[in-house]
Design a protein around this motif. Structure first.
Motif, mmCIF file in Angstrom:
data_model
loop_
_atom_site.group_PDB
_atom_site.id
_atom_site.type_symbol
_atom_site.label_atom_id
_atom_site.label_comp_id
_atom_site.label_asym_id
_atom_site.label_seq_id
_atom_site.Cartn_x
_atom_site.Cartn_y
_atom_site.Cartn_z
ATOM 1 N N PHE A 1 45.474 25.468 73.795
ATOM 2 C CA PHE A 1 45.123 25.589 72.379
ATOM 3 C C PHE A 1 44.657 24.233 71.872
ATOM 4 N N ASP A 2 43.590 24.229 71.083
ATOM 5 C CA ASP A 2 43.036 22.984 70.569
ATOM 6 C C ASP A 2 42.607 23.184 69.122
ATOM 7 N N ALA A 3 43.165 22.372 68.220
ATOM 8 C CA ALA A 3 42.746 22.357 66.818
ATOM 9 C C ALA A 3 41.877 21.117 66.613
ATOM 10 N N ILE A 4 40.698 21.297 66.010
ATOM 11 C CA ILE A 4 39.715 20.223 65.916
ATOM 12 C C ILE A 4 39.243 20.100 64.478
ATOM 13 N N GLY A 5 39.350 18.903 63.920
ATOM 14 C CA GLY A 5 38.904 18.694 62.548
ATOM 15 C C GLY A 5 39.137 17.267 62.102
ATOM 16 N N THR A 6 39.283 17.083 60.811
ATOM 17 C CA THR A 6 39.537 15.753 60.269
ATOM 18 C C THR A 6 41.009 15.393 60.455
ATOM 19 N N GLN A 7 41.295 14.109 60.357
ATOM 20 C CA GLN A 7 42.673 13.662 60.507
ATOM 21 C C GLN A 7 43.576 14.302 59.460
ATOM 22 N N GLU A 8 43.074 14.406 58.235
ATOM 23 C CA GLU A 8 43.894 14.936 57.144
ATOM 24 C C GLU A 8 44.303 16.387 57.383
ATOM 25 N N THR A 9 43.436 17.178 58.026
ATOM 26 C CA THR A 9 43.769 18.582 58.251
ATOM 27 C C THR A 9 44.557 18.778 59.542
ATOM 28 N N VAL A 10 44.144 18.096 60.606
ATOM 29 C CA VAL A 10 44.789 18.302 61.904
ATOM 30 C C VAL A 10 46.237 17.828 61.891
ATOM 31 N N GLU A 11 46.497 16.712 61.239
ATOM 32 C CA GLU A 11 47.875 16.201 61.204
ATOM 33 C C GLU A 11 48.819 17.165 60.483
ATOM 34 N N LYS A 12 48.283 17.993 59.594
ATOM 35 C CA LYS A 12 49.118 18.932 58.848
ATOM 36 C C LYS A 12 49.371 20.234 59.594
ATOM 37 N N ILE A 13 48.636 20.473 60.664
ATOM 38 C CA ILE A 13 48.779 21.746 61.377
ATOM 39 C C ILE A 13 50.127 21.807 62.080
ATOM 40 N N ASP A 14 50.869 22.851 61.796
ATOM 41 C CA ASP A 14 52.200 23.041 62.385
ATOM 42 C C ASP A 14 52.035 23.763 63.723
ATOM 43 N N ILE A 15 51.778 22.998 64.763
ATOM 44 C CA ILE A 15 51.527 23.617 66.065
ATOM 45 C C ILE A 15 52.800 24.226 66.653
ATOM 46 N N ASN A 16 53.957 23.691 66.276
ATOM 47 C CA ASN A 16 55.224 24.303 66.714
ATOM 48 C C ASN A 16 55.336 25.729 66.182
ATOM 49 N N ARG A 17 54.923 25.923 64.949
ATOM 50 C CA ARG A 17 54.971 27.262 64.362
ATOM 51 C C ARG A 17 54.025 28.198 65.099
ATOM 52 N N ILE A 18 52.860 27.691 65.482
ATOM 53 C CA ILE A 18 51.895 28.511 66.216
ATOM 54 C C ILE A 18 52.492 28.980 67.540
ATOM 55 N N ILE A 19 53.054 28.039 68.298
ATOM 56 C CA ILE A 19 53.602 28.379 69.619
ATOM 57 C C ILE A 19 54.787 29.327 69.492
ATOM 58 N N LYS A 20 55.647 29.081 68.531
ATOM 59 C CA LYS A 20 56.819 29.933 68.367
ATOM 60 C C LYS A 20 56.462 31.312 67.830
ATOM 61 N N SER A 21 55.257 31.459 67.286
ATOM 62 C CA SER A 21 54.832 32.776 66.791
ATOM 63 C C SER A 21 54.291 33.665 67.904
ATOM 64 N N VAL A 22 54.042 33.080 69.080
ATOM 65 C CA VAL A 22 53.423 33.829 70.171
ATOM 66 C C VAL A 22 54.341 34.934 70.668
ATOM 67 N N ARG A 23 53.772 36.116 70.804
ATOM 68 C CA ARG A 23 54.471 37.256 71.390
ATOM 69 C C ARG A 23 53.558 37.861 72.464
ATOM 70 N N TYR A 24 54.116 38.096 73.636
ATOM 71 C CA TYR A 24 53.332 38.608 74.750
ATOM 72 C C TYR A 24 53.484 40.123 74.815
ATOM 73 N N THR A 25 52.364 40.826 74.899
ATOM 74 C CA THR A 25 52.393 42.282 74.885
ATOM 75 C C THR A 25 52.284 42.885 76.285
ATOM 76 N N GLY A 26 52.042 42.061 77.287
ATOM 77 C CA GLY A 26 51.931 42.555 78.644
ATOM 78 C C GLY A 26 52.901 41.870 79.580
ATOM 79 N N THR A 27 53.061 42.416 80.772
ATOM 80 C CA THR A 27 53.942 41.804 81.767
ATOM 81 C C THR A 27 53.199 40.682 82.477
ATOM 82 N N THR A 28 53.961 39.810 83.104
ATOM 83 C CA THR A 28 53.364 38.704 83.828
ATOM 84 C C THR A 28 53.830 38.699 85.270
#
Length: 414
Positions: free
Chosen positions: A304-331
């Motif tokens: 995953f890659d978020a790309i933008g200005t410093q002011e926006t990227v630094e505010k992105i809660d990437i921990n929240r993104i990862i913890k929101s992931v739910r897998y719908t298939g088997t691995t």
């Protein structure tokens, strides 16, 4: 760059200023969606346009936001326009973009460019332009902020009026981007939340030299801030192996250390039995900030890659993104750290020429043995190969691996 050319040309081609009624009042207008403020005569009118340009074999769609007004007494048109790069595309070289703009303006037969000067405002790179049309004088500034391009324009309809309204241009300022709402998205047997307004799949591709691997790439965007997101989901080839637990993350850090990129922060996050590597970097060439995450689940890797200005990227809660992931298939039950040497050698001798060649390519280009594989290497060397005398033959590749991992004690374990 064709994309930069058409984005820069849009401002000077094909727009018209509509006749306006009412007195001129220099009031500041704050535009939350465009994230800018400007002092323009009232009333200010808005026009949205949809542009379409051919880039290679692709037809690109993009939106153009126009805000304009008129000082009827002085016969001056004012305009602020902005547009974002189309979803899936990002600014890669701001200096090149401004240079492309400069060159394209000089080639425009409707314009006589008299001055082009660099500008800097609030750490934003820009350019000031003076030009003449057949019946008017033009003054313009271009500003590049993340993946967004602003154009600020004054047109004097009185040909004899060659005065630039400095108060108008000086009043243009950036305001904080409006935060995007978090939305649910579903991609390739996976659900996650993103602070994005839209998401599309941009391509499928087979991973080079790996018959059993494929990659799915998605692009998302936040139309409030022009921040771009890329998500890559890759099925790992069956020979894929990590040397040790932190080798993946060490490799990421090494990759980020290219000349124009600087590592700002690095960390790991543990969530639902996976460990994600998270790092933030800045790129001096593009002036973009990146916040990236990569993790592996079974035989699937996620990037995953978020790309933008410093002011926006630094505010992105990437921990929240990862913890929101739910897998719908088997691995698949896949150990990324275990040796794949036995499978590799078995496939080299496969009667299927595609399987055999794929295994040989992996051996030659990417597979890394360790000392625990030495006994198997010695055993394999005993077998006669038809390509023994070739520089790219199996025996030469194995001998090279043996030299790197030589251990006298392993000879007795043949």
């Amino acid at each position: 760059n064709q994309l930069d050319t058409y984005l820069s040309d849009r401002f000077f081609n094909g727009f018209t200023i509509l006749p306006l009624q009412g007195p001129a009042r220099l009031d500041e207008s704050v535009n939350d969606m465009g994230a800018f403020a400007i002092k323009m005569p009232a009333p200010i009118q808005y026009l949205y346009q949809t542009g379409s340009e051919q880039l290679g074999d692709k037809q690109l769609q993009y939106g153009i936001h126009n805000y304009f007004s008129m000082d009827r007494d002085r016969k001056i048109n004012y305009m602020v326009q902005y547009h974002d790069y189309p979803i899936g595309y990002i600014m890669t070289d701001r200096s090149l973009m401004l240079k492309t703009l400069k060159n394209s303006l000089k080639k425009n037969p409707a314009l006589t460019v008299t001055s082009v000067e660099p500008r800097e405002k609030e750490n934003i790179t820009g350019m000031a332009i003076k030009a003449q049309l057949n019946k008017s004088n033009l003054f313009a500034e271009t500003w590049v902020r993340g993946n967004r391009i602003y154009q600020v324009l004054q047109e004097n309809l009185d040909k004899n009026n060659k005065e630039m309204d400095s108060a108008f241009f000086n009043s243009f300022r950036m305001v904080p981007f409006k935060e995007a709402d978090w939305k649910d998205f579903t991609v390739n047997s996976m659900k996650l939340k993103l602070p994005a307004t839209s998401l599309i799949k941009i391509k499928n591709e087979d991973v080079a030299e790996q018959l059993d691997s494929e990659s799915h790439i998605y692009a998302a965007a936040d139309s409030n801030s022009s921040t771009s997101f890329l998500l890559e989901i890759t099925k790992l080839p069956k020979y894929y192996r990590l040397e040790k637990t932190d080798s993946l993350y060490a490799e990421i850090q090494a990759t980020a250390k290219k000349k124009s990129e600087k590592m700002v922060h690095y960390d790991t996050l543990r969530s639902d039995n996976i460990t994600a590597a998270i790092y933030t970097s800045s790129d001096s060439l593009t002036a973009n900030y990146h916040k990236k995450a990569i993790w592996i689940r079974g035989n699937i890797s996620y990037g995953f890659d978020a790309i933008g200005t410093q002011e926006t990227v630094e505010k992105i809660d990437i921990n929240r993104i990862i913890k929101s992931v739910r897998y719908t298939g088997t691995t698949a039950n896949f150990d990324v750290y275990s040796s794949k040497a036995a499978t590799l050698f078995e496939d080299i001798y496969s009667a299927d020429s595609l399987v055999s060649q794929n295994a040989k390519n992996t051996l030659e280009l990417s597979y890394k043995f360790d000392k625990n594989d030495l006994a198997l290497i010695y055993k394999t060397l005993v077998r006669k190969q038809v390509d023994d005398e070739q520089n790219s033959g199996l025996r030469r590749n194995l001998i090279y691996s043996l030299v790197k991992n030589h251990d006298e004690r392993s000879k007795g374990r043949q």
